[in-house]
Design a protein around this motif. Structure first.
Motif, PDB file in Angstrom:
ATOM      1  N   LYS A 178      53.588  41.316  -9.065  1.00 53.68           N
ATOM      2  CA  LYS A 178      54.095  40.045  -8.555  1.00 53.68           C
ATOM      3  C   LYS A 178      53.363  38.875  -9.206  1.00 53.68           C
ATOM      4  N   LEU A 179      53.945  37.704  -9.086  1.00 55.62           N
ATOM      5  CA  LEU A 179      53.296  36.478  -9.531  1.00 55.62           C
ATOM      6  C   LEU A 179      52.219  36.065  -8.531  1.00 55.62           C
ATOM      7  N   ILE A 180      51.054  35.692  -9.041  1.00 54.59           N
ATOM      8  CA  ILE A 180      50.013  35.093  -8.219  1.00 54.59           C
ATOM      9  C   ILE A 180      49.923  33.612  -8.573  1.00 54.59           C
ATOM     10  N   ALA A 181      50.040  32.753  -7.572  1.00 53.26           N
ATOM     11  CA  ALA A 181      49.876  31.314  -7.757  1.00 53.26           C
ATOM     12  C   ALA A 181      48.691  30.855  -6.926  1.00 53.26           C
ATOM     13  N   ALA A 182      47.773  30.128  -7.551  1.00 51.02           N
ATOM     14  CA  ALA A 182      46.581  29.644  -6.853  1.00 51.02           C
ATOM     15  C   ALA A 182      46.381  28.179  -7.177  1.00 51.02           C
ATOM     16  N   LEU A 183      45.941  27.419  -6.181  1.00 48.74           N
ATOM     17  CA  LEU A 183      45.803  25.981  -6.331  1.00 48.74           C
ATOM     18  C   LEU A 183      44.505  25.510  -5.674  1.00 48.74           C
ATOM     19  N   GLY A 184      43.645  24.883  -6.477  1.00 46.57           N
ATOM     20  CA  GLY A 184      42.461  24.232  -5.927  1.00 46.57           C
ATOM     21  C   GLY A 184      41.437  25.162  -5.318  1.00 46.57           C
ATOM     22  N   VAL A 185      41.275  26.353  -5.873  1.00 47.72           N
ATOM     23  CA  VAL A 185      40.277  27.286  -5.343  1.00 47.72           C
ATOM     24  C   VAL A 185      39.271  27.627  -6.437  1.00 47.72           C
ATOM     25  N   GLU A 186      38.151  28.178  -6.026  1.00 49.57           N
ATOM     26  CA  GLU A 186      37.140  28.579  -7.001  1.00 49.57           C
ATOM     27  C   GLU A 186      36.338  29.754  -6.465  1.00 49.57           C
ATOM     28  N   ASP A 187      35.781  30.510  -7.420  1.00 49.34           N
ATOM     29  CA  ASP A 187      34.889  31.641  -7.108  1.00 49.34           C
ATOM     30  C   ASP A 187      35.544  32.660  -6.181  1.00 49.34           C
ATOM     31  N   LEU A 188      36.830  32.939  -6.423  1.00 50.66           N
ATOM     32  CA  LEU A 188      37.552  33.930  -5.640  1.00 50.66           C
ATOM     33  C   LEU A 188      37.971  35.105  -6.508  1.00 50.66           C
ATOM     34  N   ILE A 189      38.139  36.259  -5.846  1.00 49.91           N
ATOM     35  CA  ILE A 189      38.791  37.420  -6.436  1.00 49.91           C
ATOM     36  C   ILE A 189      40.117  37.598  -5.701  1.00 49.91           C
ATOM     37  N   ILE A 190      41.208  37.670  -6.451  1.00 52.58           N
ATOM     38  CA  ILE A 190      42.537  37.856  -5.881  1.00 52.58           C
ATOM     39  C   ILE A 190      43.180  39.037  -6.604  1.00 52.58           C
ATOM     40  N   VAL A 191      43.565  40.059  -5.854  1.00 46.42           N
ATOM     41  CA  VAL A 191      44.152  41.258  -6.453  1.00 46.42           C
ATOM     42  C   VAL A 191      45.428  41.605  -5.714  1.00 46.42           C
ATOM     43  N   GLU A 192      46.507  41.770  -6.459  1.00 42.05           N
ATOM     44  CA  GLU A 192      47.801  42.162  -5.885  1.00 42.05           C
ATOM     45  C   GLU A 192      48.148  43.562  -6.348  1.00 42.05           C
ATOM     46  N   ALA A 193      48.313  44.470  -5.409  1.00 48.88           N
ATOM     47  CA  ALA A 193      48.777  45.819  -5.703  1.00 48.88           C
ATOM     48  C   ALA A 193      50.154  45.993  -5.061  1.00 48.88           C
ATOM     49  N   ASP A 194      50.707  47.187  -5.131  1.00 51.59           N
ATOM     50  CA  ASP A 194      52.073  47.403  -4.639  1.00 51.59           C
ATOM     51  C   ASP A 194      52.229  47.087  -3.167  1.00 51.59           C
ATOM     52  N   ASP A 195      51.241  47.461  -2.360  1.00 51.35           N
ATOM     53  CA  ASP A 195      51.393  47.350  -0.908  1.00 51.35           C
ATOM     54  C   ASP A 195      50.248  46.627  -0.234  1.00 51.35           C
ATOM     55  N   ALA A 196      49.391  45.969  -1.003  1.00 50.20           N
ATOM     56  CA  ALA A 196      48.236  45.310  -0.404  1.00 50.20           C
ATOM     57  C   ALA A 196      47.751  44.191  -1.314  1.00 50.20           C
ATOM     58  N   VAL A 197      47.107  43.207  -0.715  1.00 52.22           N
ATOM     59  CA  VAL A 197      46.512  42.094  -1.438  1.00 52.22           C
ATOM     60  C   VAL A 197      45.062  41.937  -0.978  1.00 52.22           C
ATOM     61  N   LEU A 198      44.168  41.764  -1.935  1.00 51.95           N
ATOM     62  CA  LEU A 198      42.761  41.516  -1.638  1.00 51.95           C
ATOM     63  C   LEU A 198      42.418  40.080  -2.021  1.00 51.95           C
ATOM     64  N   VAL A 199      41.750  39.371  -1.123  1.00 50.43           N
ATOM     65  CA  VAL A 199      41.199  38.055  -1.417  1.00 50.43           C
ATOM     66  C   VAL A 199      39.764  38.042  -0.908  1.00 50.43           C
TER      67      VAL A 199
END
Length: 370
Positions: free
Chosen positions: A324-345
């Motif tokens: 999927k597309l990940i869109a992020a705005l105005g954040v820093e020092d994060l880990i964002i991971v998109e898998a088939d059935d789960a998202v990690l932030v």
């Protein structure tokens, strides 16, 4: 003397959730964009050992997958399946007994299956030198990595301030040949807090513990007999059954009761003769999501971006999109991971704690996400 590669591929890779799962752990993922991590390990080591001398130790529930993904890179009977996870001492001892009883003594290069190496030529040269040290000195040899920063996610090796000794790489005394230098290891130190890690880096006599070991099969088994006699007796029982009709049933009966202990705690921290060679080949253990900057370039804002991404005014983030597309705005020092059935932030400084998510999924019965 024959050189064997022993690749440890039984880990769960929980810090790489949600991409790494129980049925597809980290070592069977393509994180570099080149190949599966286990296959990259095989390709690196076979230049030293030959593919016919490479063994993989993994859990029984992963053995079929290991055979499928490695294909013709391995001989079918060189995948050693553990019926139960008993930590690294057991699996290394099992591999050493397999080699000694069925193929004859030789030098074992024991390697994790999930590391990233940037300079493979320098890596091969370092391992070749470690093999010669192990062959000529009967020492337990490890590879240390000069710390690039005060890491809290790695173990450390403290070594003597001056070089402990040298051996000649080839030829006879007086010949024009390589001199292989090594350090005498004083202690192994577990993952430190940040202040302690800064002290280690400033001290200058600590290296990161790469988890790579080189030794003769006979020598490491002698150390089991001396330092872990209870485990050694179990290994001997398995060894006596090797090549007989009782081999598999003996493994099934004995292996699950072998005490759980790591090779570091059980042997390396207690052995009399441990030496370290310096490794400088662009190493990362790819232990958690914050290791991705070692694998991929960063953009002008310090972000590592994989897959479909839109980032506006984001800084120092790691963002991994699988489908999927990940869109992020105005954040820093994060880990964002998109898998088939789960998202990690999570915050980047919490990358080492992602395994706690897996623990909570287990405790709450959400096995479909494991």
């Amino acid at each position: 003397m024959t050189v064997y590669g022993v690749i440890l591929a039984g880990g769960g890779g929980t810090r790489f959730w949600p991409l790494s799962r129980k049925d597809l752990p980290k070592q069977f993922l393509n994180l570099t964009g080149s190949d599966l991590m286990i296959n990259e390990t095989i390709e690196r080591i076979h230049k030293i050992t030959g593919k016919e001398n490479i063994f993989v130790v993994t859990g029984r529930n992963q053995a079929e997958l290991a055979g499928k993904v490695t294909g013709e890179r391995l001989l079918p009977n060189h995948i050693l399946a553990e019926p139960a996870a008993r930590n690294t001492a057991a699996c290394i001892g099992y591999a050493a007994m397999e080699i000694l009883r069925k193929y004859g003594d030789g030098v074992m290069c024991v390697l994790p299956s999930d590391h990233y190496i940037r300079d493979e030529e320098a890596y091969a040269e370092t391992l070749s030198r470690a093999v010669r040290v192990a062959e000529q000195t009967d020492a337990l040899v490890t590879i240390g990595i000069k710390p690039a920063f005060p890491a809290t996610g790695y173990g450390y090796i403290r070594y003597e301030q001056s070089e402990d000794g040298t051996i000649r790489g080839e030829g006879q005394p007086g010949d024009d040949c390589d001199i292989i230098a090594y350090h005498n290891v004083r202690e192994f130190v577990e993952k430190p807090d940040l202040a302690t890690a800064k002290g280690y880096v400033k001290d200058g006599h600590y290296s990161w513990n790469s988890g790579m070991f080189v030794w003769k099969a006979s020598v490491i088994l002698d150390q089991f007999e001396k330092l872990l006699p209870d485990i050694y007796q179990y290994l001997c029982e398995i060894g006596e059954a090797m090549g007989t009709g009782a081999e598999q049933s003996t493994i099934d009966r004995v292996y699950p009761v072998i005490p759980k202990i790591s090779i570091d705690y059980g042997i390396m921290e207690r052995a009399d003769r441990v030496v370290m060679l310096d490794g400088d080949f662009g190493w990362s253990d790819v232990g958690s999501w914050d290791a991705l900057p070692a694998l991929y370039p960063t953009d002008e804002n310090g972000n590592v971006l994989y897959g479909e991404q839109i980032h506006i005014d984001t800084h120092n983030c790691i963002s991994y999109a699988k489908t999927k597309l990940i869109a992020a705005l105005g954040v820093e020092d994060l880990i964002i991971v998109e898998a088939d059935d789960a998202v990690l932030v999570c915050r980047k400084d919490m990358a080492q704690q992602v395994g706690k998510v897996v623990e909570q999924l287990k405790s709450t019965g959400k096995d479909q996400f494991l």
